[in-house]
Design an enzyme around this catalytic site. Structure first.
Site, PDB file in Angstrom:
ATOM      1  N   GLU A  70     -16.189  -1.137   7.748  1.00  0.00           N
ATOM      2  CA  GLU A  70     -16.767  -2.387   8.243  1.00  0.00           C
ATOM      3  C   GLU A  70     -17.292  -2.285   9.675  1.00  0.00           C
ATOM      4  O   GLU A  70     -18.429  -2.677   9.942  1.00  0.00           O
ATOM      5  CB  GLU A  70     -15.724  -3.520   8.171  1.00  0.00           C
ATOM      6  N   ASP A  90     -11.866  -1.602   4.964  1.00  0.00           N
ATOM      7  CA  ASP A  90     -11.870  -2.825   5.771  1.00  0.00           C
ATOM      8  C   ASP A  90     -10.574  -2.803   6.581  1.00  0.00           C
ATOM      9  O   ASP A  90      -9.485  -3.006   6.037  1.00  0.00           O
ATOM     10  CB  ASP A  90     -11.917  -4.072   4.881  1.00  0.00           C
ATOM     11  N   ILE A  92      -9.243  -4.724   8.983  1.00  0.00           N
ATOM     12  CA  ILE A  92      -8.521  -6.004   8.991  1.00  0.00           C
ATOM     13  C   ILE A  92      -9.394  -6.988   8.233  1.00  0.00           C
ATOM     14  O   ILE A  92     -10.452  -7.396   8.716  1.00  0.00           O
ATOM     15  CB  ILE A  92      -8.273  -6.534  10.420  1.00  0.00           C
ATOM     16  N   ASP A  93      -8.965  -7.338   7.048  1.00  0.00           N
ATOM     17  CA  ASP A  93      -9.695  -8.368   6.308  1.00  0.00           C
ATOM     18  C   ASP A  93      -8.999  -9.702   6.575  1.00  0.00           C
ATOM     19  O   ASP A  93      -7.779  -9.823   6.414  1.00  0.00           O
ATOM     20  CB  ASP A  93      -9.708  -8.089   4.807  1.00  0.00           C
ATOM     21  N   THR A  95     -10.236 -11.366   9.590  1.00  0.00           N
ATOM     22  CA  THR A  95     -10.220 -11.267  11.056  1.00  0.00           C
ATOM     23  C   THR A  95     -10.149 -12.650  11.707  1.00  0.00           C
ATOM     24  O   THR A  95      -9.466 -12.832  12.713  1.00  0.00           O
ATOM     25  CB  THR A  95     -11.453 -10.486  11.564  1.00  0.00           C
ATOM     26  N   ASP A 220     -15.014  -5.499   1.339  1.00  0.00           N
ATOM     27  CA  ASP A 220     -14.151  -6.599   0.881  1.00  0.00           C
ATOM     28  C   ASP A 220     -13.844  -6.455  -0.610  1.00  0.00           C
ATOM     29  O   ASP A 220     -12.855  -6.995  -1.101  1.00  0.00           O
ATOM     30  CB  ASP A 220     -14.847  -7.961   1.064  1.00  0.00           C
TER      31      ASP A 220
HETATM   32  C1  IPD Z   1     -14.301 -11.536   5.733  1.00  0.00           C
HETATM   33  C2  IPD Z   1     -13.205 -12.382   5.120  1.00  0.00           C
HETATM   34  C3  IPD Z   1     -13.733 -13.766   4.853  1.00  0.00           C
HETATM   35  C4  IPD Z   1     -14.978 -13.751   3.973  1.00  0.00           C
HETATM   36  C5  IPD Z   1     -16.027 -12.819   4.547  1.00  0.00           C
HETATM   37  C6  IPD Z   1     -15.427 -11.439   4.738  1.00  0.00           C
HETATM   38  P1  IPD Z   1     -13.438  -9.800   7.562  1.00  0.00           P
HETATM   39  O1  IPD Z   1     -13.848 -10.247   6.036  1.00  0.00           O
HETATM   40  O2  IPD Z   1     -12.717 -11.795   3.944  1.00  0.00           O
HETATM   41  O3  IPD Z   1     -12.745 -14.527   4.235  1.00  0.00           O
HETATM   42  O4  IPD Z   1     -15.526 -15.040   3.916  1.00  0.00           O
HETATM   43  O5  IPD Z   1     -17.124 -12.760   3.665  1.00  0.00           O
HETATM   44  O6  IPD Z   1     -16.423 -10.539   5.193  1.00  0.00           O
HETATM   45  O7  IPD Z   1     -14.662  -9.949   8.401  1.00  0.00           O
HETATM   46  O8  IPD Z   1     -12.346 -10.698   7.995  1.00  0.00           O
HETATM   47  O9  IPD Z   1     -13.038  -8.369   7.371  1.00  0.00           O
END
Ligand code: IPD
Length: 277
Positions: A70, A90, A92-93, A95, A220
């Protein structure tokens, strides 16, 4: 695994304590937050640190493998899935959750060979749940087998989604209108938990019946796709066709009937493609 990849799916033990310790400590502290594609698309120094640690550790063991990650992508690295063994990371999903100390945050790592997803690992950092899935070998949470729900009727469904990063009026209108369509179809509820990977793990666990989103990325989706499929679920494109990992859109459900009904109810929100950015 695909021939010659040399990698194997991790067992049900927790990931390296240093990585977890870093995330848990940072969760409770003040963070330096920057924005990426929009004011709601956040990144912290911990995202960068964790991504660097994961990649350098994997590179030591698998020097010939490729990476899609990411924060590297945000810095301009190309997201192209070639036939080579590729880790899709990813760090930290969730964030935005992480920034607000909302305890729904995960690390997600998927692995593909010959453009086919082979295994996925997602770690819920505050609840210490390790979700794993390996193609043909099942999906597990802390060693317990996962099974999706068998629900086929939207009027009995709990549906999960995420807002995605775009917040311009036209996108928000479509996002709310999609939610409204599912509520008009009498879904029991539509939930937004702030982590697409963990929402997809809830689907794999049978705790929800469907998931849809526009604006999520391959990092994701990669690990979660294997976990859902191995739990017996369906992951497909919002058009109703096969999943395209780079298309920034997805519908997933416990049954094909449910996935198709959700896909038919949705209006498309265009986020472009990960491999064209
Ligand atoms: C995001 C989260 C968020 C979703 C975004 C993702 P990130 O990932 O999962 O809930 O709405 O589309 O990209 O940026 O926290 O790694």
């Amino acid at each position: 695994l695909g021939s010659g990849s040399g990698a194997s799916v991790p067992g049900p033990q927790s990931p390296a304590p240093t990585l977890l310790a870093i995330i848990r400590k940072a969760l409770s502290e003040e963070k330096r937050v920057s924005t990426k594609t929009s004011a709601a698309d956040l990144v912290t120094e911990t995202d960068h640190l964790v991504e660097g640690l994961i990649i350098s550790e994997l590179q030591k063991r698998f020097p010939s493998h490729r990476f899609i990650a990411e924060e590297a992508a945000a810095a301009g690295a190309k997201c192209v899935l070639t036939p080579s063994p590729t880790w899709i990371v990813d760090p930290i999903d969730g964030t935005c959750n992480f920034v607000h100390r909302f305890p729904t945050v995960a690390v997600s790592i998927g692995f593909a060979v010959n453009q086919e997803l082979e295994f996925g690992v997602i770690y819920h950092c505050t609840e210490e749940r390790l979700y794993t899935g390996r193609r043909g070998r099942g999906a597990f949470c802390n060693g317990q087998r996962l099974r999706v729900s068998g629900e086929t009727d939207i009027s009995k469904a709990l549906v999960l989604t995420e807002i995605g990063p775009k917040r311009d009026p036209a996108t928000l209108k479509l996002f709310l209108s999609n939610m409204e369509r599912l509520l008009h179809a009498k879904a029991h509820g539509v939930r937004v938990i702030g982590s697409s990977t963990l929402a997809l793990c809830h689907l794999a666990s049978g705790a929800a019946d469907a998931y849809y989103q526009f604006g999520l990325h391959c990092w994701d989706l990669a690990a979660a796709t294997v976990i859902i499929r191995e739990a017996g679920g369906i992951v497909m494109d919002t058009s109703g066709g096969p999943l395209d990992l780079m298309s920034c859109r997805v519908v997933a459900a416990g049954t094909r009937e449910m996935a198709t009904l959700i896909a038919q109810a949705l209006q498309t929100i265009n986020y472009g493609r990960d491999d064209e950015k």
